[in-house]
Design a protein around this motif. Structure first.
Motif, PDB file in Angstrom:
ATOM      1  N   LYS A   8       0.864  -1.177   0.000  1.00  0.00           N
ATOM      2  CA  LYS A   8       0.000   0.000   0.000  1.00  0.00           C
ATOM      3  C   LYS A   8       0.904   1.231   0.000  1.00  0.00           C
ATOM      4  O   LYS A   8       1.633   1.480   0.949  1.00  0.00           O
ATOM      5  CB  LYS A   8      -0.925  -0.014   1.221  1.00  0.00           C
ATOM      6  N   ARG A 219     -10.916   0.823  -2.148  1.00  0.00           N
ATOM      7  CA  ARG A 219      -9.977  -0.182  -1.650  1.00  0.00           C
ATOM      8  C   ARG A 219     -10.453  -1.588  -2.007  1.00  0.00           C
ATOM      9  O   ARG A 219      -9.657  -2.435  -2.435  1.00  0.00           O
ATOM     10  CB  ARG A 219      -9.820  -0.063  -0.139  1.00  0.00           C
ATOM     11  N   PHE A 231      -2.832   5.142  -2.276  1.00  0.00           N
ATOM     12  CA  PHE A 231      -3.997   5.695  -1.585  1.00  0.00           C
ATOM     13  C   PHE A 231      -3.696   7.090  -1.075  1.00  0.00           C
ATOM     14  O   PHE A 231      -2.529   7.485  -0.921  1.00  0.00           O
ATOM     15  CB  PHE A 231      -4.393   4.785  -0.416  1.00  0.00           C
ATOM     16  N   PRO A 236      -5.655   2.795   4.790  1.00  0.00           N
ATOM     17  CA  PRO A 236      -6.233   1.472   4.507  1.00  0.00           C
ATOM     18  C   PRO A 236      -5.775   0.413   5.498  1.00  0.00           C
ATOM     19  O   PRO A 236      -4.764   0.555   6.159  1.00  0.00           O
ATOM     20  CB  PRO A 236      -5.699   1.179   3.099  1.00  0.00           C
TER      21      PRO A 236
END
Length: 236
Positions: A8, A219, A231, A236
């Motif tokens: 991520k 997501r 992101f 997240p």
């Protein structure tokens, strides 16, 4: 390149202007690395082809300076304040030293309309001094081809955006030109960086990193249809 899978990436760092943390700033990158998120950042050439970490081609919207980033020497650019804060534009060297190999980094090469080579070489010099995992992404296939020919060991990702996507700021004519300009350049990317609305379930031969997740719904889509994602405005 296994480190790309499942990562991520904080898009332009873990920024939050309400807390005085602007995008593409030292404090945003430190905040991401401190909690283990990968970092995505943008680099543009200064007047001397030195890589500074900044998204827009023009300085006006994000700093207290005006005009094109590429027309200013690095000494002036690194004094420019970001979005009314005390943070200033960092160089790529400074950001990589700050992150210090703690998390993976994706460096987006923003070099449209300039000869390929001089700027890419200064980016490569900065990356060679970094001890962590680094990947390169760009809409410019010629930049990616340069890295293929000069640093084939670095993972390269072709950035793509759907013609009818609502997530990007580029007008339709610009998206058409980007696609047309890349058609005949054999950059042979290792992975794709795809804007979220353009994701599909067709079989892919390369890993896909989605951008940009801004909600739980985003997501969920990214986790189902991509191998990793960028992101912002959430954790997240």
């Amino acid at each position: 390149m296994d480190w790309l899978t499942g990562v991520k990436f904080a898009h332009r760092g873990l920024h939050d202007l309400s807390k005085g943390i602007p995008e593409n700033s030292r404090v945003a990158f430190a905040a991401a690395a401190d909690v283990g998120y990968g970092v995505e950042l943008d680099v543009r050439p200064s007047a001397e082809d030195q890589p500074v970490v900044f998204h827009d081609a023009m300085l006006d919207a994000l700093t207290d300076l005006s005009g094109a980033v590429a027309d200013r020497p690095v000494e002036e650019l690194t004094r420019a304040r970001l979005l009314g804060t005390q943070e200033t534009i960092p160089t790529l060297d400074e950001v990589l030293q700050l992150i210090g190999g703690r998390v993976p980094v994706l460096v987006e090469i923003k070099n449209p309309g300039r000869a390929v080579g001089a700027f890419e070489n200064t980016v490569l010099s900065a990356i060679r001094n970094y001890s962590g995992s680094v990947g390169l992404i760009s809409f410019n296939a010629r930049s990616l081809l340069w890295f293929l020919e000069n640093a084939a060991d670095l993972p390269r990702g072709r950035s793509t955006i759907g013609l009818w996507s609502t997530s990007g700021s580029a007008p339709l004519w610009r998206r058409v030109l980007i696609r047309a300009g890349n058609l005949f350049v054999p950059s042979d990317p290792d992975f794709l960086a795809v804007d979220l609305p353009a994701l599909n379930t067709r079989r892919r031969e390369r890993p896909v990193i989605a951008w940009t997740v801004r909600s739980d719904q985003d997501r969920s889509r990214a986790e189902k249809m991509a191998d990793g994602f960028m992101f912002e405005n959430m954790k997240p």
